[in-house]
Design a protein around this motif. Structure first.
Motif, PDB file in Angstrom:
ATOM      1  N   LYS A 154       0.837  -1.266   0.037  1.00  0.00           N
ATOM      2  CA  LYS A 154      -0.127  -0.192   0.033  1.00  0.00           C
ATOM      3  C   LYS A 154       0.898   1.270   0.124  1.00  0.00           C
ATOM      4  O   LYS A 154       0.582   2.030  -0.851  1.00  0.00           O
ATOM      5  CB  LYS A 154      -1.028   0.014   1.345  1.00  0.00           C
ATOM      6  N   GLN A 155       2.141   1.312   0.890  1.00  0.00           N
ATOM      7  CA  GLN A 155       2.654   2.455   0.889  1.00  0.00           C
ATOM      8  C   GLN A 155       3.331   2.733  -0.338  1.00  0.00           C
ATOM      9  O   GLN A 155       3.474   3.858  -0.774  1.00  0.00           O
ATOM     10  CB  GLN A 155       3.753   2.371   2.109  1.00  0.00           C
ATOM     11  N   ASN A 160       3.604   6.359  -5.527  1.00  0.00           N
ATOM     12  CA  ASN A 160       3.791   6.544  -6.931  1.00  0.00           C
ATOM     13  C   ASN A 160       2.490   6.461  -7.428  1.00  0.00           C
ATOM     14  O   ASN A 160       2.383   6.549  -8.651  1.00  0.00           O
ATOM     15  CB  ASN A 160       4.365   5.147  -7.321  1.00  0.00           C
ATOM     16  N   ASP A 161       1.335   6.652  -7.029  1.00  0.00           N
ATOM     17  CA  ASP A 161       0.105   6.718  -7.559  1.00  0.00           C
ATOM     18  C   ASP A 161      -0.237   5.612  -8.527  1.00  0.00           C
ATOM     19  O   ASP A 161      -0.834   5.582  -9.570  1.00  0.00           O
ATOM     20  CB  ASP A 161      -0.146   8.055  -8.210  1.00  0.00           C
ATOM     21  N   PHE A 162      -0.062   4.155  -8.032  1.00  0.00           N
ATOM     22  CA  PHE A 162      -0.103   2.940  -8.825  1.00  0.00           C
ATOM     23  C   PHE A 162      -1.433   2.364  -8.125  1.00  0.00           C
ATOM     24  O   PHE A 162      -1.800   2.791  -6.965  1.00  0.00           O
ATOM     25  CB  PHE A 162       0.955   2.137  -8.583  1.00  0.00           C
ATOM     26  N   LYS A 163      -1.860   1.282  -8.695  1.00  0.00           N
ATOM     27  CA  LYS A 163      -3.124   0.248  -8.143  1.00  0.00           C
ATOM     28  C   LYS A 163      -2.473  -0.832  -7.629  1.00  0.00           C
ATOM     29  O   LYS A 163      -1.813  -1.326  -7.955  1.00  0.00           O
ATOM     30  CB  LYS A 163      -4.126   0.714  -9.214  1.00  0.00           C
ATOM     31  N   MET A 164      -3.768  -1.615  -6.844  1.00  0.00           N
ATOM     32  CA  MET A 164      -3.528  -2.637  -6.360  1.00  0.00           C
ATOM     33  C   MET A 164      -4.593  -3.891  -6.715  1.00  0.00           C
ATOM     34  O   MET A 164      -5.516  -3.485  -7.189  1.00  0.00           O
ATOM     35  CB  MET A 164      -3.513  -2.650  -4.830  1.00  0.00           C
ATOM     36  N   CYS A 165      -4.122  -5.015  -7.180  1.00  0.00           N
ATOM     37  CA  CYS A 165      -4.716  -6.096  -6.921  1.00  0.00           C
ATOM     38  C   CYS A 165      -4.919  -6.908  -5.588  1.00  0.00           C
ATOM     39  O   CYS A 165      -3.800  -7.322  -5.139  1.00  0.00           O
ATOM     40  CB  CYS A 165      -4.451  -7.198  -8.096  1.00  0.00           C
ATOM     41  N   LEU A 166      -6.215  -7.107  -4.912  1.00  0.00           N
ATOM     42  CA  LEU A 166      -5.942  -7.723  -3.709  1.00  0.00           C
ATOM     43  C   LEU A 166      -6.234  -9.394  -4.034  1.00  0.00           C
ATOM     44  O   LEU A 166      -7.318  -9.632  -4.540  1.00  0.00           O
ATOM     45  CB  LEU A 166      -7.204  -7.266  -2.682  1.00  0.00           C
TER      46      LEU A 166
END
Length: 249
Positions: A154-155, A160-166
């Protein structure tokens, strides 16, 4: 809810047979695992179905955090290929795994972390140039994997204004609660179950994950991404679909 399923369950089988299965079972979203023998994605075949697609970049023989520049560069090149294919097929999302730590490299974790972050940044920026979003996936509690802790991923992504796949199963092996699994930067979700000890990718409802609470948290916060069922076989996909249909969130 946007419900989909991954070809992880069937990527070794004929693509047309698989796409028939998804369409017959009214699975609108399909995540294409870009792995041998599914290297060749036939645009005409994919477009002949009333399906929407995402891509999971390759994970076998890949390490974007390798201390060996040739392996790192080759790994990034293979992931770039999946973004180029996504662009050609007008697919807007590609799932990417962070790098890993080889068994002889645990004394060099700081250097590996630096390489990992640099590689992830290069990949995300390459995707943005093509109009394709990279979503970086949290990893399970397996020795050598990086970004197992949601707070660490998350940090980095927020900075870096990137996105995540949970991945719910991966997070469960790290003993995160449903509340801790809710993160606003999540734009894509892999649903699977386990009993928190192994990354089993069981059908939904076959393990001990409180998936109802996880989904409720995302739905109540207006999550607009896809819930991708990522399990081991087609029977588990069908069981998981029934599980989701029975949920009241």
């Amino acid at each position: 809810m946007k419900i989909g399923a991954s070809t992880l369950a069937c990527f070794k089988e004929d693509m047309k047979v698989n796409l028939d299965f998804f369409e017959e079972n009214k699975i609108e979203y399909v995540e294409l695992l870009y792995e041998f023998p599914s290297w060749s994605l036939d645009e005409d075949l994919l477009n002949s179905y009333n399906l929407k697609y995402t891509i999971h970049s390759p994970i076998s023989d890949i390490n974007i955090a390798s201390l060996n520049p040739s392996i790192r560069n080759g790994s990034i090149k293979e992931i770039f290929n999946s973004f180029q294919i996504a662009n050609e097929l007008d697919i807007d999302t590609v799932v990417v795994h962070p790098g890993n730590i080889p068994f002889l490299a645990f004394d060099f974790q700081d250097k590996i972390d630096e390489i990992n972050r640099t590689s992830m940044t290069e990949i995300a920026e390459f995707g943005l140039d093509l109009g394709v979003n990279a979503v970086f996936e949290n990893m399970p509690n397996i020795k050598g994997f990086t970004y197992k802790k949601l707070e660490d991923l998350k940090q980095f992504l927020i900075e870096n204004d990137f996105k995540m796949c949970l991945d719910t199963g991966h997070a469960n092996t790290m003993n995160y609660s449903p509340e801790e699994m809710y993160l606003p930067i999540v734009k894509h979700i892999h649903l699977n179950d386990n009993f928190d000890e192994n990354d089993d990718h069981l059908a939904l409802g076959e393990g001990n994950i409180d998936l109802k609470s996880i989904i409720k948290n995302y739905e109540s916060n207006n999550y607009d991404g896809i819930y991708v069922i990522e399990v081991n076989n087609k029977e588990s996909i069908l069981k998981s679909l029934n599980y989701l249909k029975a949920l009241k969130v």
